[in-house]
Write a protein that holds these residues in place. Structure first.
Motif, PDB file in Angstrom:
ATOM      1  N   SER A 167      -3.925   5.448   0.052  1.00 47.37           N
ATOM      2  CA  SER A 167      -3.124   4.234  -0.069  1.00 47.37           C
ATOM      3  C   SER A 167      -1.982   4.235   0.940  1.00 47.37           C
ATOM      4  O   SER A 167      -1.744   3.241   1.643  1.00 47.37           O
ATOM      5  CB  SER A 167      -2.579   4.114  -1.490  1.00 47.37           C
ATOM      6  OG  SER A 167      -1.789   2.953  -1.628  1.00 47.37           O
ATOM      7  N   VAL A 168      -1.269   5.362   1.028  1.00 50.25           N
ATOM      8  CA  VAL A 168      -0.166   5.449   1.993  1.00 50.25           C
ATOM      9  C   VAL A 168      -0.697   5.338   3.431  1.00 50.25           C
ATOM     10  O   VAL A 168      -0.106   4.640   4.265  1.00 50.25           O
ATOM     11  CB  VAL A 168       0.602   6.765   1.799  1.00 50.25           C
ATOM     12  CG1 VAL A 168       1.637   6.952   2.910  1.00 50.25           C
ATOM     13  CG2 VAL A 168       1.293   6.789   0.438  1.00 50.25           C
ATOM     14  N   GLN A 187       2.258   5.832  -7.391  1.00 49.47           N
ATOM     15  CA  GLN A 187       1.164   6.541  -8.062  1.00 49.47           C
ATOM     16  C   GLN A 187       1.337   8.046  -7.928  1.00 49.47           C
ATOM     17  O   GLN A 187       1.025   8.798  -8.856  1.00 49.47           O
ATOM     18  CB  GLN A 187      -0.184   6.110  -7.471  1.00 49.47           C
ATOM     19  CG  GLN A 187      -0.642   4.728  -7.901  1.00 49.47           C
ATOM     20  CD  GLN A 187      -0.944   4.677  -9.385  1.00 49.47           C
ATOM     21  OE1 GLN A 187      -0.146   4.182 -10.177  1.00 49.47           O
ATOM     22  NE2 GLN A 187      -2.092   5.193  -9.779  1.00 49.47           N
ATOM     23  N   ALA A 188       1.826   8.474  -6.773  1.00 52.76           N
ATOM     24  CA  ALA A 188       2.063   9.907  -6.583  1.00 52.76           C
ATOM     25  C   ALA A 188       3.116  10.414  -7.561  1.00 52.76           C
ATOM     26  O   ALA A 188       3.038  11.550  -8.045  1.00 52.76           O
ATOM     27  CB  ALA A 188       2.507  10.177  -5.148  1.00 52.76           C
ATOM     28  N   ALA A 189       4.102   9.552  -7.864  1.00 56.01           N
ATOM     29  CA  ALA A 189       5.137   9.948  -8.825  1.00 56.01           C
ATOM     30  C   ALA A 189       4.559  10.102 -10.227  1.00 56.01           C
ATOM     31  O   ALA A 189       5.044  10.910 -11.019  1.00 56.01           O
ATOM     32  CB  ALA A 189       6.263   8.914  -8.830  1.00 56.01           C
ATOM     33  N   GLU A 190       3.513   9.321 -10.543  1.00 53.45           N
ATOM     34  CA  GLU A 190       2.943   9.337 -11.895  1.00 53.45           C
ATOM     35  C   GLU A 190       1.838  10.377 -12.062  1.00 53.45           C
ATOM     36  O   GLU A 190       1.781  11.059 -13.087  1.00 53.45           O
ATOM     37  CB  GLU A 190       2.400   7.948 -12.237  1.00 53.45           C
ATOM     38  CG  GLU A 190       3.481   6.867 -12.332  1.00 53.45           C
ATOM     39  CD  GLU A 190       2.895   5.493 -12.597  1.00 53.45           C
ATOM     40  OE1 GLU A 190       1.678   5.408 -12.840  1.00 53.45           O
ATOM     41  OE2 GLU A 190       3.641   4.505 -12.546  1.00 53.45           O
ATOM     42  N   ILE A 191       0.959  10.481 -11.057  1.00 54.23           N
ATOM     43  CA  ILE A 191      -0.204  11.364 -11.220  1.00 54.23           C
ATOM     44  C   ILE A 191      -0.259  12.486 -10.191  1.00 54.23           C
ATOM     45  O   ILE A 191      -1.167  13.307 -10.213  1.00 54.23           O
ATOM     46  CB  ILE A 191      -1.518  10.539 -11.140  1.00 54.23           C
ATOM     47  CG1 ILE A 191      -1.666   9.881  -9.758  1.00 54.23           C
ATOM     48  CG2 ILE A 191      -1.574   9.500 -12.238  1.00 54.23           C
ATOM     49  CD1 ILE A 191      -2.985   9.149  -9.567  1.00 54.23           C
ATOM     50  N   GLY A 192       0.717  12.507  -9.268  1.00 55.05           N
ATOM     51  CA  GLY A 192       0.719  13.529  -8.226  1.00 55.05           C
ATOM     52  C   GLY A 192      -0.024  13.061  -6.982  1.00 55.05           C
ATOM     53  O   GLY A 192      -0.681  12.017  -6.969  1.00 55.05           O
ATOM     54  N   PHE A 193       0.106  13.841  -5.937  1.00 58.86           N
ATOM     55  CA  PHE A 193      -0.535  13.494  -4.669  1.00 58.86           C
ATOM     56  C   PHE A 193      -2.003  13.916  -4.700  1.00 58.86           C
ATOM     57  O   PHE A 193      -2.329  15.078  -4.918  1.00 58.86           O
ATOM     58  CB  PHE A 193       0.183  14.183  -3.498  1.00 58.86           C
ATOM     59  CG  PHE A 193       1.520  13.592  -3.186  1.00 58.86           C
ATOM     60  CD1 PHE A 193       1.629  12.479  -2.362  1.00 58.86           C
ATOM     61  CD2 PHE A 193       2.672  14.132  -3.714  1.00 58.86           C
ATOM     62  CE1 PHE A 193       2.860  11.917  -2.073  1.00 58.86           C
ATOM     63  CE2 PHE A 193       3.922  13.584  -3.429  1.00 58.86           C
ATOM     64  CZ  PHE A 193       4.010  12.476  -2.606  1.00 58.86           C
ATOM     65  N   ASN A 194      -2.885  12.949  -4.510  1.00 59.23           N
ATOM     66  CA  ASN A 194      -4.317  13.234  -4.404  1.00 59.23           C
ATOM     67  C   ASN A 194      -4.888  12.320  -3.320  1.00 59.23           C
ATOM     68  O   ASN A 194      -4.162  11.618  -2.624  1.00 59.23           O
ATOM     69  CB  ASN A 194      -5.021  13.027  -5.752  1.00 59.23           C
ATOM     70  CG  ASN A 194      -4.771  11.633  -6.323  1.00 59.23           C
ATOM     71  OD1 ASN A 194      -4.610  10.657  -5.579  1.00 59.23           O
ATOM     72  ND2 ASN A 194      -4.732  11.536  -7.640  1.00 59.23           N
ATOM     73  N   ILE A 223      11.724   8.829  -6.008  1.00 58.83           N
ATOM     74  CA  ILE A 223      11.087   8.994  -7.318  1.00 58.83           C
ATOM     75  C   ILE A 223       9.777   9.766  -7.183  1.00 58.83           C
ATOM     76  O   ILE A 223       9.459  10.642  -8.008  1.00 58.83           O
ATOM     77  CB  ILE A 223      10.843   7.624  -7.969  1.00 58.83           C
ATOM     78  CG1 ILE A 223      12.185   6.999  -8.377  1.00 58.83           C
ATOM     79  CG2 ILE A 223       9.929   7.747  -9.189  1.00 58.83           C
ATOM     80  CD1 ILE A 223      12.069   5.579  -8.867  1.00 58.83           C
ATOM     81  N   ALA A 224       9.005   9.475  -6.123  1.00 58.27           N
ATOM     82  CA  ALA A 224       7.715  10.146  -5.945  1.00 58.27           C
ATOM     83  C   ALA A 224       7.883  11.630  -5.615  1.00 58.27           C
ATOM     84  O   ALA A 224       7.301  12.498  -6.280  1.00 58.27           O
ATOM     85  CB  ALA A 224       6.917   9.450  -4.845  1.00 58.27           C
ATOM     86  N   ALA A 249       0.825  -1.206   0.000  1.00 57.24           N
ATOM     87  CA  ALA A 249       0.000   0.000   0.000  1.00 57.24           C
ATOM     88  C   ALA A 249       0.865   1.264   0.000  1.00 57.24           C
ATOM     89  O   ALA A 249       0.582   2.223  -0.737  1.00 57.24           O
ATOM     90  CB  ALA A 249      -0.925   0.005   1.219  1.00 57.24           C
ATOM     91  N   VAL A 250       1.920   1.263   0.799  1.00 59.55           N
ATOM     92  CA  VAL A 250       2.791   2.443   0.852  1.00 59.55           C
ATOM     93  C   VAL A 250       3.530   2.623  -0.474  1.00 59.55           C
ATOM     94  O   VAL A 250       3.561   3.724  -1.025  1.00 59.55           O
ATOM     95  CB  VAL A 250       3.789   2.321   2.026  1.00 59.55           C
ATOM     96  CG1 VAL A 250       4.845   3.418   1.944  1.00 59.55           C
ATOM     97  CG2 VAL A 250       3.062   2.405   3.358  1.00 59.55           C
TER      98      VAL A 250
END
Length: 525
Positions: free
Chosen positions: A236-237, A223-230, A412-413, A216-217
């Motif tokens: 998930s984190v 995903q945050a690295a690909e689409i940003g933090f939402n 990366i994120a 999950a983390v």
């Protein structure tokens, strides 16, 4: 009372180290060759965009999620036994991946590959802890271990490029078959078996909690690295943190925990763990952005980019192999701090890339920071596995490898988000009057999208759009390299303050500490 001098390694252990290098080479090669094969398998299997993401990511997700469990499992059933089981599974899954006839089949094969790969690093590292009890020899052996990963990462794109030139995309997976076959033949001959004689059963609930927490983390961070933090990535984190807290709580009440929390009360272990996270935080993001820079800004092919990455790989190998000589007569912390300072210098060279945009600037900076980080990773790993007794080495190895994956994903994120924000800001502020609206919108997403958009519009406009996007990306990564230099300096400071004060001054004192706190240690063949 005088401490007994640890026994020197025999010829069998040194031959065994060469055997251990085999899966380490393959471990990192499998992470790199898929990037080259992706366009070819996409044309053949026609995966959806979601399926393609899972083909790429499922290996790393399950690898990271299973490291702790596999490390502890090796302590219980035997490190060599687990390594050989993982080798058989990896070879079989590689054949399945090579001859996949659908995207779903390839995703399943990559999932098995990730689980099998999770047995390799903890098993090999913990075996080194048992095979090399003399600390100078162990430092050298860990240097070889890390150099093997670096060598695999360097030659992976080269071997993959040659195979894809003459064969179909599945050939890149078949590299694993002869290597794993050789491991299965030589492993029982040269590798000793070792297990914790007092270890209890593996707690399945703890293993499940650990898997869900790490997955999950890591998923949220990626995903945050690909689409940003939402809200999706943050949820998930947060879910991973909650399951992680449940995991820790369970370990406190179990008689035979999956992870002995006493490990984190060892100052040398916890401080080295933090330093390792910082090192991989800056390294993984730099690897990604340099690869993009070489291909999307300088216009190199994937094979050419891989070829020009070889000097940094060789520097990493050299730094790892030279570490035992560097610590001879010096404190390990001073060598690690110097390595971080050298890495910071390399990142500062890379900050000139946006201004100069020349290949030599990139290669010099890339090589310098790789040379600097190699002793950091070698000695941090050595401290983590060396600060626990042999019977806990699998557990410590799993934690060490998980920290590497976590640090890399976090880098990366967070740094990827910084690149995205700066890139979009620069593109939005550029003069794009007269450009097709659709092309401009594509260009604002990523540099890769900008390259695609530039090919779809008239050449004159396309060249201008591409130049603006490339300049924006170069400016963004310049800031990231500056931030990476600052984190490298922070790593040097943390090494001196945290490890320098807590790490015992002599190796014999650590050995005595192991016998009094953890019980008698030794080699179990």
């Amino acid at each position: 009372m005088t401490a007994t001098r640890p026994p020197k390694a025999t010829r069998r252990e040194w031959f065994g180290l060469a055997v251990i290098a085999l899966p380490c080479l393959l471990y990192s090669m499998d992470l790199t060759v898929l990037n080259l094969a992706t366009p070819h398998l996409s044309a053949d299997l026609e995966p959806t965009s979601s399926q393609l993401l899972w083909i790429v990511d499922i290996y790393g997700f399950l690898l990271a999620g299973c490291l702790v469990t596999m490390g502890s499992l090796g302590d219980r059933i035997g490190r060599r036994k687990l390594l050989l089981i993982g080798a058989m599974a990896f070879g079989a899954a590689s054949v399945l991946a090579a001859f996949s006839t659908s995207a779903a089949m390839l995703i399943a094969a990559r999932a098995v590959l990730g689980i099998a790969a999770a047995t390799l690093a903890p098993s090999t590292l913990s075996l080194i802890r048992n095979m090399f009890l003399d600390e100078r020899e162990r430092t050298f052996a860990i240097g070889v271990w890390i150099a093997s990963f670096s060598a695999g990462g360097a030659i992976g794109p080269l071997v993959g490029g040659v195979l894809l030139t003459y064969f179909w995309w599945g050939s890149v997976f078949l590299i694993a078959v002869p290597i794993m076959a050789l491991l299965l033949v030589l492993g029982p001959i040269y590798l000793p078996e070792y297990r914790d004689p007092e270890a209890g059963r593996l707690d399945i609930i703890s293993a499940a909690l650990s898997l869900v927490s790490v997955l999950a983390v890591i998923y949220g961070i990626k995903q945050a690295a690909e689409i940003g933090f939402n809200w999706v990535t943050l949820l998930s984190v947060a879910t991973g943190v909650v399951f992680g807290a449940m995991f820790v709580r369970r370990q406190k009440v179990l008689r035979e925990p999956l992870i002995d929390l006493e490990l984190f009360r060892q100052p040398a272990f916890s401080a080295a763990l933090a330093v390792n996270v910082i090192g991989f935080f800056v390294a993984f993001s730099a690897f990604l952005f340099i690869a993009q820079f070489l291909q999307l800004v300088l216009g190199l092919t994937p094979f050419e980019a891989g070829l020009w990455s070889v000097p940094s790989g060789l520097a990493f190998v050299a730094g790892s192999m030279l570490t035992p000589l560097l610590v001879k007569g010096r404190r390990p912390t001073s060598v690690m701090a110097t390595g971080f300072l050298l890495a910071a210098a390399g990142f500062l060279v890379l900050t000139r890339a946006g201004e100069l945009a020349t290949l030599p600037t990139i290669i010099i900076g890339y090589t310098v920071f790789s040379l600097g980080l190699a002793p950091v990773f070698t000695l941090a790993t050595d401290m983590m596995v060396g600060s626990v007794p042999p019977e806990k080495a699998g557990m410590a190895s799993g934690i060490a490898e998980t920290s590497s994956e976590f640090g890399g994903a976090l880098g990366i994120a967070l740094l990827g988000s910084l690149v995205t924000a700066i890139y979009r800001s620069r593109v939005n502020n550029a003069q794009l009057d007269g450009m097709p609206v659709e092309a401009v919108e594509m260009a604002r997403n990523t540099l890769g999208s900008a390259v695609t958009a530039a090919r779809q519009i008239p050449k004159e406009n396309g060249d201008v759009l591409l130049m603006i996007a490339q300049d924006a990306f170069a400016g963004a990564v310049t800031w990231v390299f500056a931030v990476s230099a600052a984190f490298a300096l922070l790593g040097a400071l943390l090494t001196v303050l945290a490890i320098g004060r807590r790490h015992p001054g002599s190796r014999s004192s650590r050995a005595r500490g192991h016998r009094t706190k953890w019980g008698k240690s030794g080699r179990n063949a």
